[in-house]
Write a protein that holds these residues in place. Structure first.
Motif, PDB file in Angstrom:
ATOM      1  N   LYS A   9      -5.411  -9.373  -8.554  1.00 24.81           N
ATOM      2  CA  LYS A   9      -4.510  -9.753  -7.466  1.00 24.81           C
ATOM      3  C   LYS A   9      -3.399 -10.649  -7.978  1.00 24.81           C
ATOM      4  O   LYS A   9      -2.237 -10.486  -7.612  1.00 24.81           O
ATOM      5  N   LEU A  10      -3.769 -11.605  -8.812  1.00 22.43           N
ATOM      6  CA  LEU A  10      -2.752 -12.493  -9.392  1.00 22.43           C
ATOM      7  C   LEU A  10      -1.730 -11.681 -10.170  1.00 22.43           C
ATOM      8  O   LEU A  10      -0.528 -11.915 -10.087  1.00 22.43           O
ATOM      9  N   PHE A  11      -2.228 -10.703 -10.915  1.00 19.64           N
ATOM     10  CA  PHE A  11      -1.376  -9.839 -11.723  1.00 19.64           C
ATOM     11  C   PHE A  11      -0.365  -9.111 -10.828  1.00 19.64           C
ATOM     12  O   PHE A  11       0.840  -9.097 -11.093  1.00 19.64           O
ATOM     13  N   LEU A  12      -0.894  -8.544  -9.733  1.00 21.77           N
ATOM     14  CA  LEU A  12      -0.004  -7.806  -8.831  1.00 21.77           C
ATOM     15  C   LEU A  12       1.032  -8.724  -8.199  1.00 21.77           C
ATOM     16  O   LEU A  12       2.202  -8.375  -8.064  1.00 21.77           O
ATOM     17  N   GLU A  13       0.577  -9.933  -7.823  1.00 24.68           N
ATOM     18  CA  GLU A  13       1.510 -10.868  -7.203  1.00 24.68           C
ATOM     19  C   GLU A  13       2.561 -11.314  -8.207  1.00 24.68           C
ATOM     20  O   GLU A  13       3.729 -11.492  -7.881  1.00 24.68           O
ATOM     21  N   ALA A  14       2.124 -11.504  -9.467  1.00 25.24           N
ATOM     22  CA  ALA A  14       3.019 -12.061 -10.478  1.00 25.24           C
ATOM     23  C   ALA A  14       4.178 -11.111 -10.771  1.00 25.24           C
ATOM     24  O   ALA A  14       5.264 -11.541 -11.124  1.00 25.24           O
ATOM     25  N   LYS A  15       3.944  -9.807 -10.599  1.00 27.40           N
ATOM     26  CA  LYS A  15       5.007  -8.849 -10.905  1.00 27.40           C
ATOM     27  C   LYS A  15       6.137  -8.897  -9.894  1.00 27.40           C
ATOM     28  O   LYS A  15       7.245  -8.498 -10.180  1.00 27.40           O
ATOM     29  N   ARG A  16       5.819  -9.367  -8.700  1.00 25.08           N
ATOM     30  CA  ARG A  16       6.840  -9.496  -7.666  1.00 25.08           C
ATOM     31  C   ARG A  16       7.602  -8.198  -7.426  1.00 25.08           C
ATOM     32  O   ARG A  16       8.822  -8.200  -7.322  1.00 25.08           O
ATOM     33  N   ARG A  17       6.901  -7.116  -7.394  1.00 22.82           N
ATOM     34  CA  ARG A  17       7.563  -5.862  -7.061  1.00 22.82           C
ATOM     35  C   ARG A  17       7.888  -5.833  -5.578  1.00 22.82           C
ATOM     36  O   ARG A  17       7.233  -6.492  -4.796  1.00 22.82           O
ATOM     37  N   PRO A  18       8.885  -5.037  -5.207  1.00 22.21           N
ATOM     38  CA  PRO A  18       9.158  -4.920  -3.767  1.00 22.21           C
ATOM     39  C   PRO A  18       7.976  -4.257  -3.070  1.00 22.21           C
ATOM     40  O   PRO A  18       7.261  -3.465  -3.678  1.00 22.21           O
ATOM     41  N   ASN A  19       7.769  -4.596  -1.814  1.00 23.28           N
ATOM     42  CA  ASN A  19       6.633  -4.058  -1.078  1.00 23.28           C
ATOM     43  C   ASN A  19       6.889  -2.664  -0.544  1.00 23.28           C
ATOM     44  O   ASN A  19       5.971  -1.953  -0.164  1.00 23.28           O
ATOM     45  N   TYR A  20       8.149  -2.319  -0.449  1.00 21.25           N
ATOM     46  CA  TYR A  20       8.489  -0.980   0.015  1.00 21.25           C
ATOM     47  C   TYR A  20       9.896  -0.657  -0.463  1.00 21.25           C
ATOM     48  O   TYR A  20      10.671  -1.560  -0.797  1.00 21.25           O
ATOM     49  N   ILE A  21      10.219   0.608  -0.537  1.00 16.19           N
ATOM     50  CA  ILE A  21      11.561   1.038  -0.931  1.00 16.19           C
ATOM     51  C   ILE A  21      12.093   1.957   0.156  1.00 16.19           C
ATOM     52  O   ILE A  21      11.456   2.955   0.502  1.00 16.19           O
ATOM     53  N   ILE A  22      13.233   1.597   0.703  1.00 16.66           N
ATOM     54  CA  ILE A  22      13.825   2.401   1.779  1.00 16.66           C
ATOM     55  C   ILE A  22      14.742   3.440   1.163  1.00 16.66           C
ATOM     56  O   ILE A  22      15.629   3.116   0.381  1.00 16.66           O
ATOM     57  N   GLU A  23      14.480   4.700   1.488  1.00 13.31           N
ATOM     58  CA  GLU A  23      15.329   5.754   0.959  1.00 13.31           C
ATOM     59  C   GLU A  23      16.521   5.992   1.892  1.00 13.31           C
ATOM     60  O   GLU A  23      17.646   6.141   1.442  1.00 13.31           O
ATOM     61  N   GLU A  24      16.239   6.044   3.193  1.00 17.79           N
ATOM     62  CA  GLU A  24      17.355   6.136   4.137  1.00 17.79           C
ATOM     63  C   GLU A  24      16.941   5.554   5.471  1.00 17.79           C
ATOM     64  O   GLU A  24      15.749   5.476   5.802  1.00 17.79           O
ATOM     65  N   THR A  25      17.938   5.117   6.230  1.00 18.14           N
ATOM     66  CA  THR A  25      17.645   4.496   7.514  1.00 18.14           C
ATOM     67  C   THR A  25      18.827   4.648   8.456  1.00 18.14           C
ATOM     68  O   THR A  25      19.963   4.812   8.003  1.00 18.14           O
ATOM     69  N   SER A  26      18.559   4.614   9.749  1.00 15.05           N
ATOM     70  CA  SER A  26      19.644   4.692  10.727  1.00 15.05           C
ATOM     71  C   SER A  26      20.122   3.287  11.094  1.00 15.05           C
ATOM     72  O   SER A  26      21.055   3.132  11.852  1.00 15.05           O
ATOM     73  N   LEU A  27      19.447   2.279  10.578  1.00 13.68           N
ATOM     74  CA  LEU A  27      19.865   0.899  10.851  1.00 13.68           C
ATOM     75  C   LEU A  27      20.989   0.535   9.902  1.00 13.68           C
ATOM     76  O   LEU A  27      20.988   0.953   8.752  1.00 13.68           O
ATOM     77  N   SER A  28      21.934  -0.247  10.415  1.00 14.58           N
ATOM     78  CA  SER A  28      23.031  -0.600   9.513  1.00 14.58           C
ATOM     79  C   SER A  28      22.684  -1.894   8.789  1.00 14.58           C
ATOM     80  O   SER A  28      21.875  -2.670   9.213  1.00 14.58           O
TER      81      SER A  28
END
Ligand code: UDP
Ligand code: MG
Length: 316
Positions: free
Chosen positions: A297-316
């Motif tokens: 868990k520490l390892f995963l947290e330490a990498k600080r990767r984004p939690n999600y990647i948005i490919e497209e959205t209708s929100l501006s």
């Protein structure tokens, strides 16, 4: 009894709906929500397409074309229910956020009641699912066991049957946005936050279309993640267990020495030695596994990767 409602158009309700392969459900749900909300409140409905492999996204685009208050966020792949929730909460602009499932198991009819409780001054209105006799015996039992263990280990008071169908004031959502932890577990966090909370019970509907995405494996992962996110009790248990076994082994050693000196009797028995070795080996591996999990868990947290990647959205 239906409370008489007056239009409060200057209040904006945001609805957040994680959707993973829900092509047949999203339109039905959106229509239902709009019916419930449109005469009384300003609203926005945000669907999060969690990397669906069916037509969910094109259904959502359709909805957005018809009603510009219905939006979608589409992930580049499947990031999981909790991350989809997070993305929704990161984007809302309303005065409160309601999160619910796309499969119509969470009755939209409950929403006016939730909003009323919020208007009374509760910051979080959560819901408690009453036992659904139609859910398999197995699913009900595993859910019970999960909440039992979870509460015991984490010191939280999660009510059995609490799901991610809840209303949160925008001030609470603001607090949640600061939780940067990976593998967030909203059910636990919401309970941990405090604030003024109110619980409403309901009977779940049956899933309208499609199948549950929570397979046994996903449920077990969620449970394990919930426990290790909130508690270091497993680490403490391993310490106590280790100490106890060491003490017993030490006592047995003393006993062996005494019996050798006093009675000049060597303790025979190959089996007992082997059992001891295997037993200790097993315990050690188990404890290493638990420790390893926390390090992971520490390892995963330490990498600080984004939690999600948005490919497209209708929100501006
Ligand atoms: N979901 C998601 N990503 C996933 C799995 C599920 O966004 O990887 C969504 C799903 O579309 C639904 C909600 O999370 O709106 C709850 O999932 P499901 O109904 O399968 O779970 P159950 O009600 O059986 O516990
Ligand atoms: Mg469901």
């Amino acid at each position: 009894m239906q409370i008489k409602r007056r239009a409060i158009k200057d209040i904006k309700i945001s609805i957040v709906i994680p959707s993973y392969n829900e092509e047949k459900n999203v339109q039905v749900l959106a229509n239902k929500l709009v019916d419930i909300l449109k005469d009384y409140y300003d609203y926005e409905i945000i669907f999060i397409d969690d990397g669906s492999t069916d037509n969910t996204l094109s259904e959502l685009k359709d909805l957005n074309k018809r009603d510009n208050k219905i939006h979608y966020i589409s992930f580049s792949k499947n990031f999981g229910h909790q991350n989809a929730l997070r993305a929704g909460l990161d984007c809302i602009t309303g005065d409160c956020a309601i999160s619910m499932d796309a499969d119509l198991q969470h009755p939209a009819e409950l929403i006016p009641q939730m909003i009323d409780k919020w208007a009374e001054g509760y910051n979080i209105v959560y819901t408690i699912r009453k036992e659904n006799k139609k859910d398999s015996f197995f699913k009900r039992k595993t859910a019970n066991i999960f909440y039992g263990i979870m509460n015991y280990m984490s010191g939280l008071r999660l009510e059995k049957g609490s799901a991610d169908f809840r209303l949160m004031d925008k001030s609470v959502v603001k607090v949640l946005r600061n939780f940067k932890e990976m593998n967030i577990f909203y059910r636990g966090i919401a309970s941990w936050l405090g604030f003024k909370q109110y619980g409403i019970s309901y009977f779940p509907n049956e899933r309208l279309h499609g199948e549950t995405k929570y397979t046994l494996r996903k449920m077990a992962l969620l449970a394990f993640n919930g426990i290790t996110s909130f508690s270091i009790l497993p680490l403490q248990i391993s310490t106590v267990l280790g100490a106890t076994i060491s003490f017993l082994a030490f006592s047995y050693g003393i006993y062996a020495i005494i019996i050798k000196i006093v009675a000049n009797k060597a303790i025979s028995g190959w089996a007992s030695v082997m059992v001891g070795i295997f037993f200790l080996g097993g315990i050690q591996l188990l404890m290493l596994g638990i420790i390893g999990n926390y390090i992971g868990k520490l390892f995963l947290e330490a990498k600080r990767r984004p939690n999600y990647i948005i490919e497209e959205t209708s929100l501006s």
